[in-house]
Write an enzyme that holds these catalytic residues in place. Structure first.
Site, PDB file in Angstrom:
ATOM      1  N   LYS A  90     -13.336 -10.318  -1.067  1.00  0.00           N
ATOM      2  CA  LYS A  90     -14.466  -9.373  -1.988  1.00  0.00           C
ATOM      3  C   LYS A  90     -14.609 -10.349  -3.238  1.00  0.00           C
ATOM      4  CE  LYS A  90     -14.450  -5.149  -0.303  1.00  0.00           C
ATOM      5  NZ  LYS A  90     -14.575  -3.360  -1.087  1.00  0.00           N
ATOM      6  N   ASP A 116     -19.746  -0.630  -3.285  1.00  0.00           N
ATOM      7  CA  ASP A 116     -18.926   0.814  -2.924  1.00  0.00           C
ATOM      8  C   ASP A 116     -18.718   1.235  -4.406  1.00  0.00           C
ATOM      9  OD1 ASP A 116     -17.353  -0.536  -1.229  1.00  0.00           O
ATOM     10  OD2 ASP A 116     -16.382  -2.374  -2.638  1.00  0.00           O
ATOM     11  N   ARG A 138       0.957   3.500 -11.020  1.00  0.00           N
ATOM     12  CA  ARG A 138       2.481   3.029 -11.016  1.00  0.00           C
ATOM     13  C   ARG A 138       3.031   2.209 -12.085  1.00  0.00           C
ATOM     14  NH1 ARG A 138       4.815   1.535  -5.572  1.00  0.00           N
ATOM     15  NH2 ARG A 138       2.772  -0.347  -5.514  1.00  0.00           N
TER      16      ARG A 138
HETATM   17  P1  ATR Z   1      -7.010  -1.876  -3.280  1.00  0.00           P
HETATM   18  O1  ATR Z   1      -7.733  -3.521  -3.722  1.00  0.00           O
HETATM   19  O2  ATR Z   1      -6.790  -1.340  -1.903  1.00  0.00           O
HETATM   20  O3  ATR Z   1      -7.184  -0.971  -4.120  1.00  0.00           O
HETATM   21  P2  ATR Z   1      -4.510  -2.322  -4.233  1.00  0.00           P
HETATM   22  O4  ATR Z   1      -5.001  -3.708  -5.116  1.00  0.00           O
HETATM   23  O5  ATR Z   1      -3.906  -3.639  -3.875  1.00  0.00           O
HETATM   24  O6  ATR Z   1      -5.494  -2.553  -2.781  1.00  0.00           O
HETATM   25  O7  ATR Z   1      -3.763  -1.310  -4.966  1.00  0.00           O
HETATM   26  C1  ATR Z   1      -3.502  -0.565  -4.085  1.00  0.00           C
HETATM   27  C2  ATR Z   1      -2.982   0.695  -5.073  1.00  0.00           C
HETATM   28  O8  ATR Z   1      -1.938   1.334  -4.680  1.00  0.00           O
HETATM   29  C3  ATR Z   1      -2.426   0.021  -6.875  1.00  0.00           C
HETATM   30  O9  ATR Z   1      -2.778   0.876  -7.696  1.00  0.00           O
HETATM   31  C4  ATR Z   1      -0.894   0.164  -6.662  1.00  0.00           C
HETATM   32  O10 ATR Z   1       0.363   0.512  -7.806  1.00  0.00           O
HETATM   33  P3  ATR Z   1       0.063  -0.579  -7.866  1.00  0.00           P
HETATM   34  O11 ATR Z   1      -0.047  -1.089  -8.249  1.00  0.00           O
HETATM   35  O12 ATR Z   1       2.015   0.250  -9.241  1.00  0.00           O
HETATM   36  O13 ATR Z   1       1.098  -1.962  -7.252  1.00  0.00           O
HETATM   37  C5  ATR Z   1      -0.926   1.525  -5.854  1.00  0.00           C
HETATM   38  N1  ATR Z   1      -0.032   2.338  -5.031  1.00  0.00           N
HETATM   39  C6  ATR Z   1      -0.082   1.127  -4.262  1.00  0.00           C
HETATM   40  N2  ATR Z   1       1.626   2.053  -3.418  1.00  0.00           N
HETATM   41  C7  ATR Z   1       1.691   3.618  -3.890  1.00  0.00           C
HETATM   42  C8  ATR Z   1       3.116   3.441  -4.554  1.00  0.00           C
HETATM   43  N3  ATR Z   1       4.149   4.395  -3.713  1.00  0.00           N
HETATM   44  N4  ATR Z   1       3.170   5.208  -5.090  1.00  0.00           N
HETATM   45  C9  ATR Z   1       1.928   4.667  -6.142  1.00  0.00           C
HETATM   46  N5  ATR Z   1       0.984   3.850  -6.510  1.00  0.00           N
HETATM   47  C10 ATR Z   1       1.270   3.216  -4.817  1.00  0.00           C
END
Ligand code: ATR
Length: 280
Positions: A68, A104, A164
């Site tokens: 993207k 989106d 997180r």
């Molecule tokens: P996308 O582009 O699809 O939104 P991404 O950039 O991989 O995917 O983001 C995934 C999100 O899920 C992030 O906000 C991630 O938090 P971090 O920035 O701390 O990595 C969050 N995420 C993934 N696993 C998690 C978990 N077990 N608990 C809380 N947040 C989680």
């Protein structure tokens, strides 16, 4: 015969071709337009998209993970949403030029119940999906049509962002129009949007997210942007609490409908797209 496709890597499990083909059939365009899927590796994305645009048989493409940002970068022009979010999911080809849009953002707003009031929104996560949600909610815009089919407007929300990794929340909130929070009180929000991958693999959302099941209530809308096992544990708890729930599939449908509208100029049937997306 104009072709359309979704480009991703991997792209094998995408529901977009079935969903978009259902919409084209309902619009009586299925004999004229086709919608497929193309797997392109990141290394060759730019060259292959430039070739598609130059060849002339493609009217446009949807772009999904992990392309993207690259899609925005290679475009000759871009919508305000795509530029602000820093990513594009829709490319339109005409006369060898490439226009980028981000449906989106509009998809988030059109997934919300028609006539929703603004208020306080909590966005959980800070990845790509969160960026589109934060920008859309902080700005407001066109919502779902009302029961008579008239357009509605979603007012701007006051957006809090929790992640997180708090630093990422700070960054995206500052860039896109929200406020980073570390300890949100779930019950205070009119709208809670989960954009994290929590729940996709059966995790307990309340172990990983800063809200408790007891925070959820009937005056809330809870939107799980990521589609996976349905209903997600978060949405099941929200439903138990009497909240209005929106599943991730709706987001897929609404962003796809907006893309199809850009390419064809027609308003596709949301119901046909839901059915098409569920079938795959
Ligand atoms: P996308 O582009 O699809 O939104 P991404 O950039 O991989 O995917 O983001 C995934 C999100 O899920 C992030 O906000 C991630 O938090 P971090 O920035 O701390 O990595 C969050 N995420 C993934 N696993 C998690 C978990 N077990 N608990 C809380 N947040 C989680």
């Amino acid at each position: 015969m104009p072709s359309l496709a979704v480009i991703g890597h991997p792209v094998a499990h995408t529901r977009s071709p079935d969903m978009q083909t259902a919409a084209l059939a309902e619009l009586k365009l299925a004999g004229e337009w086709t919608y497929g899927a193309i797997d392109i590796e990141p290394e060759s994305f730019e060259v292959e998209v430039a070739e598609l645009a130059a060849a002339g048989d493609y009217a446009g493409v949807n772009v999904t993970l992990p392309h993207k940002e690259a899609a925005l970068a290679l475009a000759d022009e871009a919508s305000e949403a795509a530029r602000a979010i820093g990513a594009a999911n829709t490319l339109t080809f005409s006369d060898g030029r490439i226009a980028a849009a981000n449906t989106d953002a509009g998809g988030v707003l059109r997934s919300l119940p028609a006539g929703i009031d603004g208020g306080r929104a909590l966005v959980l996560g800070a990845g790509g999906a969160a960026r589109a949600a934060i920008w859309a909610l902080a700005h407001g815009g066109e919502g779902a049509p009302d029961a008579d089919g008239n357009p509605t407007l979603v007012p701007a929300f006051q957006v809090d962002v929790w992640n997180r990794t708090p630093e990422r929340a700070e960054t995206v909130a500052a860039e896109l129009g929200g406020r980073a929070v570390t300890d949100p009180v779930g019950a205070d929000y009119d709208l809670i949007v989960n954009t994290t991958s929590v729940g996709l693999h059966g995790e307990d959302p309340f172990e990983h997210l800063p809200i408790a099941a007891a925070d959820l209530h009937a005056d809330q809308v809870v939107f799980d942007l990521v589609y996976g096992p349905e209903p997600s544990a978060l949405l099941a708890a929200a439903e138990d609490a009497g909240a209005t729930t929106i599943e991730g599939l709706e987001m897929l449908v609404q962003q796809g409908a907006l893309s199809l509208r850009i390419w064809t100029g027609e308003e596709p049937s949301i119901e046909a797209m839901r059915t098409g997306a569920r079938r795959s």
